[in-house]
Motif scaffolding. Structure first.
Motif, PDB file in Angstrom:
ATOM      1  N   LYS A  14      23.724  13.414  17.441  1.00  0.00           N
ATOM      2  CA  LYS A  14      24.960  12.656  17.596  1.00  0.00           C
ATOM      3  C   LYS A  14      25.211  11.872  16.315  1.00  0.00           C
ATOM      4  CE  LYS A  14      27.241   9.179  20.463  1.00  0.00           C
ATOM      5  NZ  LYS A  14      27.100   8.276  21.638  1.00  0.00           N
ATOM      6  N   GLY A  15      26.399  12.011  15.748  1.00  0.00           N
ATOM      7  CA  GLY A  15      26.735  11.346  14.503  1.00  0.00           C
ATOM      8  C   GLY A  15      26.424  12.155  13.257  1.00  0.00           C
ATOM      9  N   PHE A  16      25.741  13.296  13.419  1.00  0.00           N
ATOM     10  CA  PHE A  16      25.452  14.158  12.269  1.00  0.00           C
ATOM     11  C   PHE A  16      26.756  14.669  11.670  1.00  0.00           C
ATOM     12  CE2 PHE A  16      24.642  18.219  10.260  1.00  0.00           C
ATOM     13  CZ  PHE A  16      23.469  18.017   9.563  1.00  0.00           C
ATOM     14  N   ARG A  17      26.833  14.719  10.355  1.00  0.00           N
ATOM     15  CA  ARG A  17      28.038  15.230   9.696  1.00  0.00           C
ATOM     16  C   ARG A  17      27.681  16.166   8.549  1.00  0.00           C
ATOM     17  NH1 ARG A  17      29.477  12.308   4.837  1.00  0.00           N
ATOM     18  NH2 ARG A  17      31.571  13.151   5.071  1.00  0.00           N
ATOM     19  N   GLU A  18      28.540  17.153   8.367  1.00  0.00           N
ATOM     20  CA  GLU A  18      28.421  18.037   7.212  1.00  0.00           C
ATOM     21  C   GLU A  18      29.082  17.350   6.024  1.00  0.00           C
ATOM     22  OE1 GLU A  18      29.280  22.707   5.978  1.00  0.00           O
ATOM     23  OE2 GLU A  18      29.716  21.974   8.010  1.00  0.00           O
ATOM     24  N   VAL A  19      28.408  17.351   4.892  1.00  0.00           N
ATOM     25  CA  VAL A  19      28.914  16.676   3.694  1.00  0.00           C
ATOM     26  C   VAL A  19      29.753  17.650   2.879  1.00  0.00           C
ATOM     27  CG1 VAL A  19      28.278  15.472   1.566  1.00  0.00           C
ATOM     28  CG2 VAL A  19      26.920  15.136   3.650  1.00  0.00           C
ATOM     29  N   PRO A  20      31.036  17.361   2.669  1.00  0.00           N
ATOM     30  CA  PRO A  20      31.868  18.281   1.886  1.00  0.00           C
ATOM     31  C   PRO A  20      31.344  18.442   0.461  1.00  0.00           C
ATOM     32  CG  PRO A  20      33.235  16.692   3.077  1.00  0.00           C
ATOM     33  CD  PRO A  20      31.815  16.221   3.199  1.00  0.00           C
ATOM     34  N   GLN A  21      31.329  19.674  -0.007  1.00  0.00           N
ATOM     35  CA  GLN A  21      30.989  19.993  -1.391  1.00  0.00           C
ATOM     36  C   GLN A  21      32.135  20.830  -1.947  1.00  0.00           C
ATOM     37  OE1 GLN A  21      28.412  19.034  -3.272  1.00  0.00           O
ATOM     38  NE2 GLN A  21      27.039  18.126  -1.740  1.00  0.00           N
ATOM     39  N   LYS A  22      32.980  20.191  -2.747  1.00  0.00           N
ATOM     40  CA  LYS A  22      34.149  20.858  -3.323  1.00  0.00           C
ATOM     41  C   LYS A  22      34.169  20.560  -4.812  1.00  0.00           C
ATOM     42  CE  LYS A  22      39.198  21.185  -2.967  1.00  0.00           C
ATOM     43  NZ  LYS A  22      40.416  20.675  -2.281  1.00  0.00           N
ATOM     44  N   TRP A  23      34.098  21.630  -5.605  1.00  0.00           N
ATOM     45  CA  TRP A  23      33.938  21.463  -7.039  1.00  0.00           C
ATOM     46  C   TRP A  23      34.963  22.270  -7.828  1.00  0.00           C
ATOM     47  CZ3 TRP A  23      30.441  17.958  -8.783  1.00  0.00           C
ATOM     48  CH2 TRP A  23      29.516  17.490  -7.840  1.00  0.00           C
ATOM     49  N   THR A  24      35.514  21.658  -8.864  1.00  0.00           N
ATOM     50  CA  THR A  24      36.363  22.334  -9.837  1.00  0.00           C
ATOM     51  C   THR A  24      35.609  22.398 -11.166  1.00  0.00           C
ATOM     52  OG1 THR A  24      37.370  20.263 -10.574  1.00  0.00           O
ATOM     53  CG2 THR A  24      38.434  21.412  -8.727  1.00  0.00           C
ATOM     54  N   LYS A  25      36.121  23.161 -12.095  1.00  0.00           N
ATOM     55  CA  LYS A  25      35.490  23.225 -13.415  1.00  0.00           C
ATOM     56  C   LYS A  25      35.438  21.841 -14.050  1.00  0.00           C
ATOM     57  CE  LYS A  25      36.315  28.022 -14.817  1.00  0.00           C
ATOM     58  NZ  LYS A  25      36.928  28.915 -15.836  1.00  0.00           N
ATOM     59  N   GLU A  26      36.521  21.100 -13.892  1.00  0.00           N
ATOM     60  CA  GLU A  26      36.587  19.767 -14.495  1.00  0.00           C
ATOM     61  C   GLU A  26      35.540  18.835 -13.879  1.00  0.00           C
ATOM     62  OE1 GLU A  26      39.806  16.150 -15.299  1.00  0.00           O
ATOM     63  OE2 GLU A  26      40.306  17.799 -13.946  1.00  0.00           O
ATOM     64  N   GLU A  27      35.441  18.863 -12.549  1.00  0.00           N
ATOM     65  CA  GLU A  27      34.494  17.980 -11.880  1.00  0.00           C
ATOM     66  C   GLU A  27      33.057  18.394 -12.197  1.00  0.00           C
ATOM     67  OE1 GLU A  27      33.804  14.571  -9.516  1.00  0.00           O
ATOM     68  OE2 GLU A  27      35.623  15.390 -10.432  1.00  0.00           O
ATOM     69  N   ARG A  28      32.828  19.685 -12.255  1.00  0.00           N
ATOM     70  CA  ARG A  28      31.506  20.186 -12.611  1.00  0.00           C
ATOM     71  C   ARG A  28      31.084  19.698 -13.988  1.00  0.00           C
ATOM     72  NH1 ARG A  28      30.778  26.627 -13.187  1.00  0.00           N
ATOM     73  NH2 ARG A  28      32.268  26.229 -14.870  1.00  0.00           N
ATOM     74  N   ALA A  29      32.002  19.757 -14.935  1.00  0.00           N
ATOM     75  CA  ALA A  29      31.698  19.303 -16.293  1.00  0.00           C
ATOM     76  C   ALA A  29      31.478  17.794 -16.343  1.00  0.00           C
ATOM     77  CB  ALA A  29      32.823  19.705 -17.232  1.00  0.00           C
ATOM     78  N   LYS A  30      32.288  17.045 -15.613  1.00  0.00           N
ATOM     79  CA  LYS A  30      32.149  15.583 -15.601  1.00  0.00           C
ATOM     80  C   LYS A  30      30.782  15.148 -15.091  1.00  0.00           C
ATOM     81  CE  LYS A  30      36.975  14.136 -14.930  1.00  0.00           C
ATOM     82  NZ  LYS A  30      37.920  13.502 -13.972  1.00  0.00           N
ATOM     83  N   ARG A  31      30.273  15.893 -14.111  1.00  0.00           N
ATOM     84  CA  ARG A  31      28.999  15.522 -13.499  1.00  0.00           C
ATOM     85  C   ARG A  31      27.798  16.225 -14.172  1.00  0.00           C
ATOM     86  NH1 ARG A  31      30.130  13.931  -7.932  1.00  0.00           N
ATOM     87  NH2 ARG A  31      27.869  13.965  -7.562  1.00  0.00           N
ATOM     88  N   GLY A  32      28.075  17.022 -15.199  1.00  0.00           N
ATOM     89  CA  GLY A  32      26.997  17.687 -15.913  1.00  0.00           C
ATOM     90  C   GLY A  32      26.256  18.717 -15.097  1.00  0.00           C
TER      91      GLY A  32
END
Length: 210
Positions: free
Chosen positions: A180-198
């Motif tokens: 109860k209360g468990f949630r799936e964590v969204p993982q959504k990535w673009t090229k720009e976001e991928r580069a920003k986060r290394g």
């Protein structure tokens, strides 16, 4: 790799009372069954958080990523943990940071599945590794003695649905979890976001959302 252009917010002051409450909670449930061993060197690196029974500051997070680095030299802790996530919607909500320190328990720290983790100061929370892909270290589940919290993580931002459901079933059937209360964590990535986060090495093009 870190980017100086990304505004990060460290919520240590917001979490002190929360983490103190978590560390002091007790449980009448039996101790969690950890995996027989976890090779510390193989565990290091990047983990994407796919599912949580969340702490109060993870109830809306997305694009949650943890990076584990083995500490050498004269530091008192064994592992440095770089935990970053978006507060709410991926890509558009503020990026937050909660750096943590880890201590590996037991006589042989090279293969222990029992850790302690601290986001600040003297507080050290249990970090039992209760499920692990022993062959390739592609996925892991970390529990919490009271069963109030858990983390399902993988090496890539996409986890096969069958694997995700299998790990949820093990939490319930093997580890006495109520999800109860468990949630799936969204993982959504673009090229720009991928580069920003290394994360160019960790996220292949075919796992990008746009």
């Amino acid at each position: 790799q870190k980017s100086a252009s990304i505004p990060l917010r460290n919520d240590v002051f917001d979490t002190k009372s929360t983490m103190g409450a978590l560390s002091s909670k007790s449980s009448s449930l039996p101790p969690l069954q950890t995996v027989p061993h976890c090779e510390t060197a193989k565990f290091m690196g990047t983990w994407f958080v796919h599912g949580v029974k969340p702490t109060p500051f993870e109830t809306t997070c997305s694009n949650a990523v943890e990076r584990y680095t083995l500490v050498s030299g004269n530091k008192k802790n064994d592992v440095d943990i770089d935990f970053r996530y978006n507060k709410a919607d991926p890509l558009t909500s503020p990026l937050k940071s909660l750096p943590q320190k880890g201590w590996i328990q037991g006589e042989d720290k090279s293969i222990s599945s029992n850790w302690k983790v601290s986001p600040f100061g003297p507080i050290r929370m249990p970090f039992p590794i209760i499920e692990l892909d022993a062959d390739s270290y592609d996925w892991v589940v970390v529990g919490y003695p009271s069963r109030d919290y858990c983390w399902i993580m993988g090496r890539k931002p996409v986890m096969p649905a069958a694997t995700f459901e299998m790990l949820k079933e093990r939490l319930v059937e093997k580890h006495q979890y109520d999800l109860k209360g468990f949630r799936e964590v969204p993982q959504k990535w673009t090229k720009e976001e991928r580069a920003k986060r290394g994360l160019e090495k960790e996220i292949p093009d075919d796992m990008l959302s746009e």
